[in-house]
Motif scaffolding. Structure first.
Motif, PDB file in Angstrom:
ATOM      1  N   VAL A   2      34.032 -29.392  22.687  1.00 13.31           N
ATOM      2  CA  VAL A   2      33.412 -31.033  21.151  1.00 13.31           C
ATOM      3  C   VAL A   2      32.864 -30.841  20.120  1.00 13.31           C
ATOM      4  O   VAL A   2      32.962 -32.026  19.421  1.00 13.31           O
ATOM      5  CB  VAL A   2      32.971 -32.417  22.383  1.00 13.31           C
ATOM      6  CG1 VAL A   2      34.039 -32.593  23.134  1.00 13.31           C
ATOM      7  CG2 VAL A   2      31.804 -31.939  23.548  1.00 13.31           C
ATOM      8  N   ILE A  19      38.522 -30.188  20.220  1.00 12.67           N
ATOM      9  CA  ILE A  19      38.564 -31.596  19.928  1.00 12.67           C
ATOM     10  C   ILE A  19      37.121 -32.519  19.859  1.00 12.67           C
ATOM     11  O   ILE A  19      36.046 -32.396  19.848  1.00 12.67           O
ATOM     12  CB  ILE A  19      39.444 -32.840  20.534  1.00 12.67           C
ATOM     13  CG1 ILE A  19      40.973 -32.518  21.352  1.00 12.67           C
ATOM     14  CG2 ILE A  19      39.122 -34.235  20.148  1.00 12.67           C
ATOM     15  CD1 ILE A  19      41.256 -32.763  22.622  1.00 12.67           C
ATOM     16  N   MET A  21      33.741 -34.361  18.462  1.00 17.83           N
ATOM     17  CA  MET A  21      33.109 -35.049  18.874  1.00 17.83           C
ATOM     18  C   MET A  21      33.656 -36.077  17.832  1.00 17.83           C
ATOM     19  O   MET A  21      33.808 -37.855  18.149  1.00 17.83           O
ATOM     20  CB  MET A  21      31.543 -35.777  19.194  1.00 17.83           C
ATOM     21  CG  MET A  21      30.779 -36.434  19.567  1.00 17.83           C
ATOM     22  SD  MET A  21      31.599 -36.393  21.536  1.00 17.83           S
ATOM     23  CE  MET A  21      30.721 -38.472  22.044  1.00 17.83           C
ATOM     24  N   LEU A  24      36.807 -37.775  18.832  1.00 22.78           N
ATOM     25  CA  LEU A  24      37.552 -37.525  20.162  1.00 22.78           C
ATOM     26  C   LEU A  24      37.965 -38.871  20.854  1.00 22.78           C
ATOM     27  O   LEU A  24      38.980 -38.416  20.979  1.00 22.78           O
ATOM     28  CB  LEU A  24      35.935 -37.459  21.383  1.00 22.78           C
ATOM     29  CG  LEU A  24      36.584 -37.469  22.770  1.00 22.78           C
ATOM     30  CD1 LEU A  24      37.184 -35.959  22.679  1.00 22.78           C
ATOM     31  CD2 LEU A  24      35.202 -37.132  22.955  1.00 22.78           C
ATOM     32  N   GLU A  27      41.369 -39.468  19.680  1.00 22.41           N
ATOM     33  CA  GLU A  27      42.389 -38.125  20.659  1.00 22.41           C
ATOM     34  C   GLU A  27      42.736 -38.851  21.638  1.00 22.41           C
ATOM     35  O   GLU A  27      43.298 -37.953  22.564  1.00 22.41           O
ATOM     36  CB  GLU A  27      42.238 -37.060  19.589  1.00 22.41           C
ATOM     37  CG  GLU A  27      41.618 -36.638  18.605  1.00 22.41           C
ATOM     38  CD  GLU A  27      42.865 -36.335  18.056  1.00 22.41           C
ATOM     39  OE1 GLU A  27      43.929 -35.899  18.473  1.00 22.41           O
ATOM     40  OE2 GLU A  27      43.502 -36.620  17.411  1.00 22.41           O
ATOM     41  N   LYS A  28      41.520 -39.211  22.052  1.00 23.27           N
ATOM     42  CA  LYS A  28      41.285 -39.595  23.391  1.00 23.27           C
ATOM     43  C   LYS A  28      42.907 -40.406  24.498  1.00 23.27           C
ATOM     44  O   LYS A  28      43.081 -39.471  25.105  1.00 23.27           O
ATOM     45  CB  LYS A  28      40.681 -41.473  24.105  1.00 23.27           C
ATOM     46  CG  LYS A  28      40.376 -40.989  25.726  1.00 23.27           C
ATOM     47  CD  LYS A  28      39.272 -42.076  25.441  1.00 23.27           C
ATOM     48  CE  LYS A  28      39.882 -42.547  27.272  1.00 23.27           C
ATOM     49  NZ  LYS A  28      38.897 -44.075  27.818  1.00 23.27           N
ATOM     50  N   VAL A  38      34.060 -30.251  29.889  1.00 22.46           N
ATOM     51  CA  VAL A  38      34.121 -30.824  28.297  1.00 22.46           C
ATOM     52  C   VAL A  38      32.572 -30.077  28.212  1.00 22.46           C
ATOM     53  O   VAL A  38      31.852 -30.104  28.765  1.00 22.46           O
ATOM     54  CB  VAL A  38      33.589 -32.061  28.668  1.00 22.46           C
ATOM     55  CG1 VAL A  38      32.734 -33.172  27.204  1.00 22.46           C
ATOM     56  CG2 VAL A  38      34.074 -33.285  28.924  1.00 22.46           C
ATOM     57  N   SER A  46      28.667 -32.920  24.981  1.00 21.65           N
ATOM     58  CA  SER A  46      29.421 -33.063  25.297  1.00 21.65           C
ATOM     59  C   SER A  46      29.205 -34.306  26.867  1.00 21.65           C
ATOM     60  O   SER A  46      30.030 -34.582  27.788  1.00 21.65           O
ATOM     61  CB  SER A  46      30.061 -31.465  27.021  1.00 21.65           C
ATOM     62  OG  SER A  46      28.307 -31.376  27.230  1.00 21.65           O
ATOM     63  N   ALA A  49      30.565 -37.414  25.278  1.00 23.59           N
ATOM     64  CA  ALA A  49      32.169 -37.093  25.717  1.00 23.59           C
ATOM     65  C   ALA A  49      32.455 -37.332  26.941  1.00 23.59           C
ATOM     66  O   ALA A  49      33.796 -38.055  26.692  1.00 23.59           O
ATOM     67  CB  ALA A  49      32.287 -36.161  25.016  1.00 23.59           C
ATOM     68  N   LEU A  53      35.635 -40.212  27.932  1.00 27.17           N
ATOM     69  CA  LEU A  53      36.666 -39.624  27.694  1.00 27.17           C
ATOM     70  C   LEU A  53      37.283 -39.878  30.051  1.00 27.17           C
ATOM     71  O   LEU A  53      38.265 -39.303  31.009  1.00 27.17           O
ATOM     72  CB  LEU A  53      36.660 -38.013  28.641  1.00 27.17           C
ATOM     73  CG  LEU A  53      36.671 -37.231  26.858  1.00 27.17           C
ATOM     74  CD1 LEU A  53      37.401 -36.113  27.441  1.00 27.17           C
ATOM     75  CD2 LEU A  53      38.369 -38.071  26.633  1.00 27.17           C
TER      76      LEU A  53
END
Length: 76
Positions: A2, A19, A21, A24, A27-28, A38, A46, A49, A53
């Motif tokens: 990220v 991808i 941050m 993100l 794009e999820k 991550v 991360s 992130a 996610l």
């Protein structure tokens, strides 16, 4: 990964996608893997992130200490 584009060190030891941050959340919906690791430079981004996610059926893991700690461990 990220990290933002161009951040170093470049990771070539294993296959991964980058991808940042900053994109993100957008794009999820495209991330369809069931298990996700991550990482970032130090593990701080991360961790955030991983929270983003972790909704849904994905299993999300954060590389604690980031890529720098992982690289230090690999050099031992």
């Amino acid at each position: 990964d990220v990290r933002e584009k161009g951040e170093k060190p470049i990771v070539s030891a294993f296959q991964h996608i980058n991808i940042p941050m900053s994109v993100l959340a957008k794009e999820k919906p495209l991330i369809t893997k069931k298990n996700i690791l991550v990482f970032c430079h130090s593990g701080i981004r991360s961790a955030a992130a991983a929270l983003i996610l972790s909704t849904g059926t994905n299993k999300v893991y954060n590389l604690k200490g980031g890529i720098m700690k992982w690289m230090a461990h690999q050099q031992k």
